[in-house]
Design a protein around this motif. Structure first.
Motif, mmCIF file in Angstrom:
data_model
loop_
_atom_site.group_PDB
_atom_site.id
_atom_site.type_symbol
_atom_site.label_atom_id
_atom_site.label_comp_id
_atom_site.label_asym_id
_atom_site.label_seq_id
_atom_site.Cartn_x
_atom_site.Cartn_y
_atom_site.Cartn_z
ATOM 1 N N ALA A 47 -58.081 15.037 -16.490
ATOM 2 C CA ALA A 47 -57.546 14.961 -15.127
ATOM 3 C C ALA A 47 -57.271 16.383 -14.633
ATOM 4 C CB ALA A 47 -56.272 14.133 -15.098
ATOM 5 N N PRO A 48 -57.790 16.728 -13.473
ATOM 6 C CA PRO A 48 -57.610 18.104 -12.979
ATOM 7 C C PRO A 48 -56.193 18.388 -12.487
ATOM 8 C CG PRO A 48 -59.073 16.861 -11.508
ATOM 9 C CD PRO A 48 -58.716 15.939 -12.642
ATOM 10 N N PHE A 49 -55.374 18.766 -13.459
ATOM 11 C CA PHE A 49 -54.023 19.266 -13.199
ATOM 12 C C PHE A 49 -53.859 20.557 -13.991
ATOM 13 C CE2 PHE A 49 -53.277 14.714 -12.486
ATOM 14 C CZ PHE A 49 -52.509 14.728 -11.336
ATOM 15 N N TRP A 50 -53.083 21.473 -13.427
ATOM 16 C CA TRP A 50 -52.802 22.724 -14.133
ATOM 17 C C TRP A 50 -51.309 23.005 -14.013
ATOM 18 C CZ3 TRP A 50 -56.688 21.873 -10.628
ATOM 19 C CH2 TRP A 50 -57.963 21.780 -11.182
ATOM 20 N N LYS A 51 -50.713 23.327 -15.162
ATOM 21 C CA LYS A 51 -49.273 23.549 -15.223
ATOM 22 C C LYS A 51 -48.962 25.036 -15.241
ATOM 23 C CE LYS A 51 -47.891 19.469 -17.909
ATOM 24 N NZ LYS A 51 -48.067 18.958 -19.272
ATOM 25 N N GLN A 52 -47.984 25.412 -14.454
ATOM 26 C CA GLN A 52 -47.464 26.783 -14.492
ATOM 27 C C GLN A 52 -45.982 26.717 -14.812
ATOM 28 O OE1 GLN A 52 -47.310 29.179 -10.815
ATOM 29 N NE2 GLN A 52 -48.516 30.693 -11.955
ATOM 30 N N GLU A 53 -45.578 27.448 -15.850
ATOM 31 C CA GLU A 53 -44.179 27.464 -16.244
ATOM 32 C C GLU A 53 -43.470 28.665 -15.642
ATOM 33 O OE1 GLU A 53 -44.799 25.404 -20.653
ATOM 34 O OE2 GLU A 53 -44.704 27.583 -20.446
ATOM 35 N N GLU A 54 -42.264 28.429 -15.169
ATOM 36 C CA GLU A 54 -41.419 29.517 -14.663
ATOM 37 C C GLU A 54 -40.369 29.808 -15.730
ATOM 38 O OE1 GLU A 54 -38.262 30.421 -10.995
ATOM 39 O OE2 GLU A 54 -39.067 28.401 -11.319
ATOM 40 N N SER A 55 -40.373 31.026 -16.262
ATOM 41 C CA SER A 55 -39.412 31.341 -17.315
ATOM 42 C C SER A 55 -38.067 31.727 -16.705
ATOM 43 C CB SER A 55 -39.954 32.440 -18.223
ATOM 44 O OG SER A 55 -40.482 33.489 -17.471
ATOM 45 N N ALA A 56 -37.096 31.928 -17.586
ATOM 46 C CA ALA A 56 -35.717 32.139 -17.133
ATOM 47 C C ALA A 56 -35.589 33.383 -16.250
ATOM 48 C CB ALA A 56 -34.784 32.254 -18.341
ATOM 49 N N ASP A 57 -36.452 34.401 -16.463
ATOM 50 C CA ASP A 57 -36.370 35.625 -15.653
ATOM 51 C C ASP A 57 -37.156 35.495 -14.350
ATOM 52 O OD1 ASP A 57 -39.003 35.713 -16.387
ATOM 53 O OD2 ASP A 57 -38.843 37.527 -17.613
ATOM 54 N N GLY A 58 -37.681 34.316 -14.057
ATOM 55 C CA GLY A 58 -38.412 34.099 -12.810
ATOM 56 C C GLY A 58 -39.905 34.344 -12.930
ATOM 57 N N GLY A 59 -40.360 34.894 -14.048
ATOM 58 C CA GLY A 59 -41.792 35.096 -14.251
ATOM 59 C C GLY A 59 -42.503 33.757 -14.393
ATOM 60 N N ALA A 60 -43.791 33.758 -14.031
ATOM 61 C CA ALA A 60 -44.553 32.514 -14.096
ATOM 62 C C ALA A 60 -45.822 32.749 -14.894
ATOM 63 C CB ALA A 60 -44.910 32.031 -12.688
ATOM 64 N N HIS A 61 -46.204 31.749 -15.685
ATOM 65 C CA HIS A 61 -47.506 31.865 -16.347
ATOM 66 C C HIS A 61 -48.140 30.493 -16.506
ATOM 67 C CE1 HIS A 61 -45.172 30.718 -19.898
ATOM 68 N NE2 HIS A 61 -46.325 30.305 -20.396
ATOM 69 N N TRP A 62 -49.464 30.493 -16.515
ATOM 70 C CA TRP A 62 -50.212 29.239 -16.637
ATOM 71 C C TRP A 62 -50.183 28.773 -18.083
ATOM 72 C CZ3 TRP A 62 -51.350 26.810 -12.344
ATOM 73 C CH2 TRP A 62 -51.439 27.554 -11.159
#
Lengths: 155, 84, 155, 84
Positions: free
Chosen positions: A121-136
């Motif tokens: 299923a075409p979904f992509w998750k991006q996590e936001e870490s505690a310092d506000g940075g984001a990564h796939w």
């Protein structure tokens, strides 16, 4: 007919289950899985999870996955709801529900649906870490392996 | 004109969600389109640097490098999916 | 600690799931199975299903089964609710809920719990047929086989 | 005195839910108690006619034919379980 939805709003697993069973007395078992946003990943705290999707294709992919489950097992119905957008830890991401006269079919179809969802299923998750940075989030080999079980016919 | 869509890290690296593109004469497959986009500019070079992490769909169906593409197709590029 | 109940009253799967997740953000997946009274058995219509149990031993057996699941998988909680008394077609009989950081553990523990329940929890079902006659449901070899999978370590 | 409980078809065939019983001197195991009850009367003969379908618990734990029984135990007889 499977019921498949892609939505930003949350969902109520109990209400979805009641809708699946409404007005029928021939169901013997309901299998269910709810995926939830965790507050950490790889030992690091997570502030939020944002899901991107491909409008149009995502709905088609979920409908195809649900149709595959209904072809493989004697299901009396199945429901797939997947959210997109920004979600907080503790919020539900995905719901899979299956109804069958027999428990094993409901349990197997539930596992199949969530495994295939994760790889097809075409979904992509991006996590936001505690310092506000984001990564796939990177795809995991274990998800491919879980999905491949259903292709090899070993499950 | 083909419609090219970018999702997730591809959207970020390409700096856009989509573009309209007249397919060059030597682009008849997904793989050839990837090669063209990689050569076209720095964003493409970065987005398509690692072929193993490139996934594609043609007209909203998953596609392989050898899948044909033509003008009027909707072609999407994205990394391996991570939903569920 | 697992939550285990034996009761005559119905239950609300959505409310049980909410209770399992309440106040925590470290759960990644919830597995669930609900067994439901079917309106027929062996092709014959069923008017009702009456479940007899062994007060005291039944609760102990359910607690032991749930503890076994928590020992085998990294569960953050599990809930088992099993009803007794006279139930009508469409009514829920049994609920199994498991919470884990990882979906596979939740799915496997759910299947384990319902398989073991069927062979190790002292409940006996009596079906009332359309003409008012009643007969005891016989244990099925397939249930023993399903439970035995977990002993052989093949699942 | 042992407390003997009967469930499901055993309750119906024995015509009672439970009884208090002083275990005879030659009854030291579940299997010996089954044999005693089978010989005692017609209800017992019917209830315990098919050993393969007799299940037992001693003090609320599943027991085998060789499991020991003694006065003061709670001993239950029932068919294979069918819950879930």
């Amino acid at each position: 007919m499977p019921s498949v939805r892609v939505q930003a709003e949350s969902f109520d697993p109990g209400a979805e289950m009641a809708a699946l069973l409404a007005g029928r007395t021939d169901v013997g078992g309901v299998g269910c899985f709810v995926g939830v946003v965790r507050d950490s990943a790889g030992g690091q705290p997570i502030r939020s999870m944002t899901l991107e999707h491909y409008p149009g294709m995502t709905e088609r992919a979920l409908a195809a996955i649900a149709a595959e489950a209904e072809a493989r097992w004697a299901l009396q119905g199945c429901t797939v709801v997947h959210r997109y957008g920004r979600l907080l830890p503790g919020e539900p991401i995905v719901l899979v529900l299956t109804a069958s006269p027999h428990r094993q079919a409901a349990l197997d179809a539930t596992a199949f649906l969530i495994d295939w969802l994760k790889t097809r299923a075409p979904f992509w998750k991006q996590e936001e870490s505690a310092d506000g940075g984001a990564h796939w989030v990177e795809a995991r080999d274990s998800d491919d392996a879980a999905a491949a079980r259903w292709e090899a016919g070993t499950a | 004109m083909a419609r090219i869509l970018y999702f997730a890290s591809f959207r970020e690296r390409m700096g856009r969600t989509e573009e309209a593109l007249t397919l060059p004469p030597d682009v008849a497959t997904v793989g050839e389109l990837v090669a063209f986009l990689r050569e076209r500019d720095g964003a493409g070079a970065q987005a398509f640097a690692h072929p193993a992490t490139v996934r594609a769909a043609v007209n909203q169906e998953f596609a392989a490098p050898g899948s044909p593409v033509q003008d009027a197709d909707e072609i999407a590029f994205f990394p391996p999916v991570t939903g569920g």
